[in-house]
Design an enzyme around this catalytic site. Sequence first.
Site, PDB file in Angstrom:
ATOM      1  N   ALA A   1       0.680  -1.138   0.075  1.00  0.00           N
ATOM      2  CA  ALA A   1       0.079  -0.142  -0.044  1.00  0.00           C
ATOM      3  C   ALA A   1       0.889   1.300  -0.006  1.00  0.00           C
ATOM      4  O   ALA A   1       1.887   1.374   0.469  1.00  0.00           O
ATOM      5  CB  ALA A   1      -0.937  -0.112   1.154  1.00  0.00           C
ATOM      6  N   PRO A   2       0.326   2.295  -0.690  1.00  0.00           N
ATOM      7  CA  PRO A   2      -0.838   2.346  -1.483  1.00  0.00           C
ATOM      8  C   PRO A   2      -0.833   1.933  -2.724  1.00  0.00           C
ATOM      9  O   PRO A   2      -1.750   2.016  -3.367  1.00  0.00           O
ATOM     10  CB  PRO A   2      -1.184   4.175  -1.459  1.00  0.00           C
ATOM     11  CG  PRO A   2       0.263   4.494  -1.643  1.00  0.00           C
ATOM     12  CD  PRO A   2       1.206   3.693  -0.605  1.00  0.00           C
ATOM     13  N   GLY A   3       0.253   1.100  -3.260  1.00  0.00           N
ATOM     14  CA  GLY A   3       0.286   0.531  -4.628  1.00  0.00           C
ATOM     15  C   GLY A   3       1.049   0.764  -5.783  1.00  0.00           C
ATOM     16  O   GLY A   3       1.027   0.340  -6.921  1.00  0.00           O
TER      17      GLY A   3
ATOM     18  N   ASP B   1      -0.979  -6.064   1.987  1.00  0.00           N
ATOM     19  CA  ASP B   1      -0.820  -4.941   3.080  1.00  0.00           C
ATOM     20  C   ASP B   1      -1.671  -5.555   4.210  1.00  0.00           C
ATOM     21  O   ASP B   1      -2.607  -6.308   4.158  1.00  0.00           O
ATOM     22  CB  ASP B   1      -1.182  -3.702   2.818  1.00  0.00           C
ATOM     23  CG  ASP B   1      -0.505  -2.721   3.557  1.00  0.00           C
ATOM     24  OD1 ASP B   1       0.449  -2.191   2.965  1.00  0.00           O
ATOM     25  OD2 ASP B   1      -1.269  -2.207   4.362  1.00  0.00           O
TER      26      ASP B   1
ATOM     27  N   ASP C   1      -0.346 -10.130   6.922  1.00  0.00           N
ATOM     28  CA  ASP C   1       0.767  -9.911   7.698  1.00  0.00           C
ATOM     29  C   ASP C   1       1.977 -10.294   7.155  1.00  0.00           C
ATOM     30  O   ASP C   1       2.263 -11.245   7.391  1.00  0.00           O
ATOM     31  CB  ASP C   1       0.468 -10.220   9.211  1.00  0.00           C
ATOM     32  CG  ASP C   1       1.523  -9.765  10.178  1.00  0.00           C
ATOM     33  OD1 ASP C   1       2.268  -9.022   9.740  1.00  0.00           O
ATOM     34  OD2 ASP C   1       1.267  -9.895  11.385  1.00  0.00           O
TER      35      ASP C   1
ATOM     36  N   CYS D   1      12.847   3.247   2.182  1.00  0.00           N
ATOM     37  CA  CYS D   1      13.103   4.384   1.628  1.00  0.00           C
ATOM     38  C   CYS D   1      13.858   5.343   2.799  1.00  0.00           C
ATOM     39  O   CYS D   1      13.490   6.568   2.978  1.00  0.00           O
ATOM     40  CB  CYS D   1      11.829   5.107   1.431  1.00  0.00           C
ATOM     41  SG  CYS D   1      10.544   5.249   2.611  1.00  0.00           S
TER      42      CYS D   1
END
Length: 440
Positions: A260-262, A282, A309, A378
């Site tokens: 997510a968010p994809g 997700d 999970d 990130c």
Amino acid sequence: MQIDARTAALEALLQVKDNEGYSNIVIDKTLRKYEMDKRDSALANIIFYGVLERKITLDYIISRFLTKKSMKLSSACELILESAVYQIMYLDKVPDSAAVNEAVNLAKKHKCPHSFVNGVLRSIIREKEKLTLPSGTDAKSLSIKYSIPEDLISMWQSSYGEEVTAKLLESFTEKSRVYLRVNNTRNTTADFLRSFEGSDVNVETYPHHDNTCIIRSSGDITKLPQFEEGLFHVQDLSSQYLCDIVNPQENETVVDVCAAPGGKTFTMAEKMNGTGTVYSYDLYKGRVKLIFTGAKRLGLENVRAFVRDAATADTHGILADRVLCDVPCSGYGTIRKKPEIRYKALDTVSDLPEIQYRILCNSKEFVKPGGLLVYSTCTLNPEENNLIAAKFLRENPDFVSEPVKLKVNRAVKENDYELTMMPYLTGTDGFFAASFRRIK
């Protein structure tokens, strides 16, 4: 309800400070809440991000004019002072008198000592031409200059060296570009660019990466007809590079474990030209719905989104050709977009490597023999990046390193299966990726 720009900025700043909300979500929600004209919205946005980006610098300036250094200020009073000092020091088009008067008015509304606020700000105005920031290269001086905490700067200097750190800090003062990934299953980049001809939206191709564009002065991107038609999605260049490392092929089975968010799911599905299957997972139902909705808008019928999970080893019986394990992280590579991230203390994220390693080890169960596993974050923190990659290779003899063949400039010397993207070299967010091949 209508309010002025400074009140809106203060409300949003209090939300971030008290509730630790993401800056972009908080300010967008605040601006939508009130009936503000374009000029006031722009000023509120500038003040909001300016204070977040320069908080340490602003507090350093304010501290020089406090008679009682240990004086305890309320959150509102502190932010009112910071907002006013930001206007005085950095917004040439805002008269100093307006910054002071509006700050005093806000102080009265929030029951702050308005005479104190007035006195501090007027003292700063009198001395502002003489004010200088420390010019040293030590962590404390750099912290004041770039408004990034000392411990984070020290970690970067130790990990990447002083020269790389200096360039990294400077890059975080620049505004990041907004990159779009063109949906190649519905249009070409040339057709996409032509769709904006005659409009006031500035879109240009990014020549160094296929199906990538840069958009400027767009307002709300989700209101564009091209968005509603599923012709593109917003995705930073670093994430697009990451999908190149995964390099999914037509008719393959691909897994995105923390999706997510994809955005990465969508790009990989597009690179596969709508063939094969991308299983996109997700933890939360609401976030999975975002993936499902996005895939539907883009017309990507090869995406399957489910709740899962990532910290468990359950693979739902799926064996994949390629698995992307983009784990939750401290996010220090995204400081340009989310300036509040810089104030996340290193000791508050010390438990992340354990979680990240567990997710990576569980994600390997999806990978078929001969398949590829890509680990990414990130953030710019070797404990979340290189150390985890090295540990994985040591403890998982059924995997070997796979060279990352992406041709981008490298700022730090690493093994060939690792890549750290630095904003000042790549124009991206700060990102890390490591690639592994299953051999048995």
